[in-house]
Write an enzyme that holds these catalytic residues in place. Structure first.
Site, PDB file in Angstrom:
ATOM      1  CG  HIS A  95     -56.360  -8.468  23.166  1.00  0.00           C
ATOM      2  ND1 HIS A  95     -56.964  -9.581  23.708  1.00  0.00           N
ATOM      3  CD2 HIS A  95     -55.894  -7.743  24.221  1.00  0.00           C
ATOM      4  CE1 HIS A  95     -56.866  -9.540  25.025  1.00  0.00           C
ATOM      5  NE2 HIS A  95     -56.212  -8.440  25.362  1.00  0.00           N
TER       6      HIS A  95
ATOM      7  CD  GLN B  12     -59.199  -6.731  25.866  1.00  0.00           C
ATOM      8  OE1 GLN B  12     -58.608  -5.782  25.398  1.00  0.00           O
ATOM      9  NE2 GLN B  12     -59.090  -7.107  27.138  1.00  0.00           N
TER      10      GLN B  12
ATOM     11  CB  CYS C 227     -55.673  -9.455  30.100  1.00  0.00           C
ATOM     12  SG  CYS C 227     -56.732  -9.339  28.652  1.00  0.00           S
ATOM     13  CG  LEU C 228     -59.239  -4.428  31.139  1.00  0.00           C
ATOM     14  CD1 LEU C 228     -59.876  -3.271  30.370  1.00  0.00           C
ATOM     15  CD2 LEU C 228     -59.272  -4.162  32.639  1.00  0.00           C
TER      16      LEU C 228
ATOM     17  CG  HIS D 215     -51.637  -6.725  26.528  1.00  0.00           C
ATOM     18  ND1 HIS D 215     -51.370  -7.691  27.474  1.00  0.00           N
ATOM     19  CD2 HIS D 215     -52.995  -6.613  26.485  1.00  0.00           C
ATOM     20  CE1 HIS D 215     -52.514  -8.135  27.983  1.00  0.00           C
ATOM     21  NE2 HIS D 215     -53.516  -7.499  27.389  1.00  0.00           N
ATOM     22  CD  GLU D 216     -54.903  -3.678  24.785  1.00  0.00           C
ATOM     23  OE1 GLU D 216     -55.895  -4.250  24.274  1.00  0.00           O
ATOM     24  OE2 GLU D 216     -54.650  -3.748  26.000  1.00  0.00           O
TER      25      GLU D 216
ATOM     26  N   GLY E 291     -55.458  -0.174  28.103  1.00  0.00           N
ATOM     27  CA  GLY E 291     -55.664  -0.531  26.709  1.00  0.00           C
ATOM     28  C   GLY E 291     -56.893  -1.403  26.587  1.00  0.00           C
TER      29      GLY E 291
END
Length: 185
Positions: free
Chosen positions: A140, A50, A94-95, A136-137, A45
């Protein structure tokens, strides 16, 4: 085009994002670039903050060899309407926060309303791992990171690692942008 992923500590990751209109410039190119960036970083994702954009857009692709098991979607101006079920822990990463993984409690079912990349409105129920990735996304675009869901003690224990990430003292396998990186490195 692969875009740099914004690292922990950048203010854009803590903003509640703004909705976008159908006329948002180069939206299809942006979505394509986001998928390329996410795949390059081996993510499942990626949310617009991000990559430095405070807009209500995120993508999900849980992968899988079988198309019926694969969950790949674009979420524009998403709104989670309901989360249900008994919360379960899963080790999330997380990226924007490389090399840190922690157990996060989330409910297994979500009902979500969103527009897809063709501006078709959807309202659907999602369960299991795709629901977790969506949550999760979605966090963000609400200005929340998975580390915000940890207990106070655990957050204190991670503070030095998180500070190191924001300063660029980390090696990621993908291009990143660090908010507190010194110029003399």
């Amino acid at each position: 085009m692969k875009l740099p992923i914004v690292a922990y500590g950048d203010p854009v990751l803590k903003k509640v994002c703004a909705p976008i209109e159908e006329t948002y410039p180069n939206l299809h190119l942006l979505i394509s670039n986001m998928f390329e960036t996410m795949y390059n970083a081996s993510g499942v994702g990626l949310a617009a903050p991000q990559i430095g954009l405070p807009i209500r857009l995120f993508i999900v692709d849980t992968g899988g060899d079988d198309e019926k098991d694969r969950f790949k979607k674009v979420f524009i101006n998403a709104e989670i309407l309901e989360e249900t079920g008994e919360p379960w822990a899963f080790n999330e990463g997380c990226l924007s926060i490389p090399d840190i993984r922690e157990d996060v409690m989330r409910k297994p079912n979500v009902r979500i309303k969103y527009y897809d990349e063709n501006w078709e409105l959807h309202e659907e129920e999602v369960t299991g791992m795709p629901a977790r990735v969506i949550q999760h996304e979605y966090d963000h675009i609400q200005g929340t990171l998975f580390t915000d869901k940890l207990g106070l003690l655990r957050k204190r224990m991670l503070k030095s690692k998180l500070d190191a990430i924001s300063k660029g003292y980390i090696k990621a396998d993908y291009k990143m942008r660090f908010p507190n990186q010194s110029r003399r490195r």
